[in-house]
Design a protein around this motif. Structure first.
Motif, PDB file in Angstrom:
ATOM      1  N   ASP A 173       0.818  -1.212   0.000  1.00  0.00           N
ATOM      2  CA  ASP A 173       0.000   0.000   0.000  1.00  0.00           C
ATOM      3  C   ASP A 173       0.849   1.258   0.000  1.00  0.00           C
ATOM      4  O   ASP A 173       0.351   2.352   0.194  1.00  0.00           O
ATOM      5  CB  ASP A 173      -0.960   0.016   1.205  1.00  0.00           C
ATOM      6  CG  ASP A 173      -0.209   0.001   2.526  1.00  0.00           C
ATOM      7  OD1 ASP A 173      -0.863  -0.192   3.558  1.00  0.00           O
ATOM      8  OD2 ASP A 173       1.028   0.169   2.537  1.00  0.00           O
TER       9      ASP A 173
ATOM     10  N   ARG B  63      -5.522   4.181  -1.128  1.00  0.00           N
ATOM     11  CA  ARG B  63      -4.439   4.121  -0.158  1.00  0.00           C
ATOM     12  C   ARG B  63      -3.090   4.284  -0.847  1.00  0.00           C
ATOM     13  O   ARG B  63      -2.241   5.064  -0.431  1.00  0.00           O
ATOM     14  CB  ARG B  63      -4.511   2.781   0.543  1.00  0.00           C
ATOM     15  CG  ARG B  63      -3.487   2.646   1.586  1.00  0.00           C
ATOM     16  CD  ARG B  63      -3.779   1.441   2.429  1.00  0.00           C
ATOM     17  NE  ARG B  63      -3.250   1.681   3.729  1.00  0.00           N
ATOM     18  CZ  ARG B  63      -3.646   1.059   4.809  1.00  0.00           C
ATOM     19  NH1 ARG B  63      -4.602   0.179   4.718  1.00  0.00           N
ATOM     20  NH2 ARG B  63      -3.092   1.317   5.942  1.00  0.00           N
ATOM     21  N   VAL B 132      -8.644   3.211   4.448  1.00  0.00           N
ATOM     22  CA  VAL B 132      -7.743   3.831   3.472  1.00  0.00           C
ATOM     23  C   VAL B 132      -6.664   4.638   4.174  1.00  0.00           C
ATOM     24  O   VAL B 132      -5.493   4.619   3.795  1.00  0.00           O
ATOM     25  CB  VAL B 132      -8.532   4.730   2.496  1.00  0.00           C
ATOM     26  CG1 VAL B 132      -7.599   5.621   1.710  1.00  0.00           C
ATOM     27  CG2 VAL B 132      -9.363   3.876   1.551  1.00  0.00           C
TER      28      VAL B 132
END
Lengths: 298, 183
Positions: A173, B63, B132
């Protein structure tokens, strides 16, 4: 009178957007990333672990790999267009400054960013080369000119790989991670920018232990950031003679896809995702023969 | 690729506009927003087998894209300081946009700006917003309340009545007694 919420929705709908790449372009970009990883000849094991699972990563020893560091690509040109957010000042308040986000930077870089706004820096510990792992006040808060931002600094030495590069990588991420060691914490994995470092994750190797010592089973594997995040970090130490690790399900499915990170000694790590739980880690030598296998403990 | 029934091309074509709009309102410059979108969706395709099965593939993209933007922004701030470059003036908002609201959103603290945009521009649920940003749902709720209040104060208008948070005996009850009322 239109509500704030409706106005926000409308604001989004009326923003002019730049031209975006088409699907084929994006897919090509994704394929190129995948090929670049595979071309490096790495047998990466992707593991998906829930908060209670352990997972393992590996990289063939000796590969001077540096994939996806936490820092931006230095060859990228600086963007010309300015951002639309506030530029360190608070409108209508000439003596207030907006505290910048410095977590993840070195203390030296954090000082530069903070002091250039007219704020002061108070570092709780560590040298200027240390990494900021916490700040008070938090980014975005307003502070009077001349007041201090207090920094928590990770007092870590940085193990380096065979090429002398600091060991760091990037979670799926986008968060960066590094490996550090200290007399207090031993060898540990720290996630940035908002995580607290070794104290938060826990030591990977206890202080005083030898990272090169073969480790087995649960001692050899672990993961960082045990929450239901979109990605986490799994790591492993290879026993002597092993060069790769693959993760095997009880039904024989093997997890081998994934990202690779910089190796050091016998420590390997790579980003993972929640969901899939292989049961066994199989260590193989350069020829692909099995060296050892251990259950992955939850 | 079509694992799990979601076709990447279709999903990308459906989502990309909203993602880039949200990033622009959060504060990315157009080039940064476009690059962040391309990077995030490219990474999603790179591991589409896993991303497609997530509860919120789009949340994952937000994200990654936000991290990309933050990284670029951090680097740009440092470099402009180190090179003693004058920071660039704020961009003029696009003319078709509500300029007062645009300025009010730009003046929000970063966390509040992100939550309010992800909630109302990206139209994510509060739980997704929290995921997120990597924060707790409580933190996301608090930031949303604060952001709405600041915007209402700045614009002299009302917020729609948000549902009160579920009562939690561990915290003190809050009431919106300070909500600005319309003039």
């Amino acid at each position: 009178m239109t509500s704030i919420e409706d106005r926000l929705r409308h604001l989004g709908a009326t923003v002019a957007t730049p031209p975006l790449p088409g699907p084929a372009n994006v897919m090509r970009r994704g394929r190129q990333r995948r090929h670049r990883r595979r071309a490096l000849g790495l047998a990466a094991a992707a593991v998906v672990a829930t908060g209670s699972g352990a997972a393992v990563y590996s990289l063939r020893q000796g590969d001077p790999v540096s994939v996806r560091t936490a820092e931006p690509d230095p060859t990228q040109p600086e963007p010309e267009a300015p951002a639309t957010g506030p530029r360190g000042t608070v409108e209508g308040e000439p003596n207030l400054r907006v505290v910048p986000d410095v977590v993840g930077l070195t203390v030296a870089d954090a000082r530069t960013a903070i002091e250039s706004l007219g704020l002061a820096v108070s570092a709780r510990s560590g040298s200027d080369a240390g990494e900021v792992v916490g700040q008070d006040p938090a980014a975005g808060e307003a502070l009077h000119v001349g007041r201090s931002v207090t920094l928590d600094v990770a007092d870590l030495d940085r193990p380096r790989n065979a090429d002398g590069a600091v060991i760091r990588g990037q979670l799926l991420d986008g968060r960066g991670w590094t490996v550090g060691s200290s007399a207090a914490h031993g060898l540990c994995v720290t996630l940035g920018p908002s995580d607290l470092g070794c104290d938060d994750i826990g030591p990977v190797i206890p202080p005083g232990a030898d990272p090169a010592t073969p480790r087995k089973g649960a001692d050899a594997t672990g993961y960082a950031h045990p929450t239901t995040e979109a990605s986490a970090l799994a790591y492993a130490f290879l026993p002597a003679g092993a060069e790769t690790v693959e993760l095997v399900h009880d039904d024989g499915r093997t997890v081998t896809d994934g990202l690779v990170v910089e190796p050091t000694e016998r420590f390997w790590a790579m980003p993972i995702e929640p969901g899939d739980n292989p049961e066994t880690a199989v260590y193989r030598d350069a020829a692909g023969g099995e060296v050892a296998r251990f259950p992955i403990d939850g | 690729m079509k694992p799990g029934g979601i076709d990447f091309s279709t999903w990308y074509a459906d989502e990309r506009e909203t993602v880039v709009r949200s990033l622009l309102v959060i504060g990315g410059d157009p080039e940064g927003a476009r690059d962040a979108v391309a990077e995030a969706f490219g990474r999603a395709y790179e591991r589409w087998g896993r991303v497609a099965k997530m509860a919120s593939p789009t949340g994952w993209v937000y994200r990654v894209a936000l991290n990309e933007i933050r990284r670029r922004e951090r680097r740009r701030r440092i470099e402009s300081r180190l090179l003693r470059r004058r920071p660039a003036p704020p961009a003029v908002p696009p003319p078709e946009v509500d300029p007062d609201l645009w300025a009010a959103v730009a003046a929000l603290p970063p966390r509040e700006r992100e939550v309010v945009v992800l909630r109302y521009v990206a139209d994510l649920r509060e739980r997704e917003v929290a995921a997120v940003l990597g924060i707790s749902e409580g933190a996301a709720s608090a930031a949303l309340v604060s952001a709405r209040r600041r915007l209402a104060n700045a614009l002299g208008t009302v917020t729609a009545d948000p549902p009160p948070p579920p009562p939690d005996p561990a915290t003190t009850a809050t009431t919106d007694t300070e909500e600005a009322s319309a003039p």
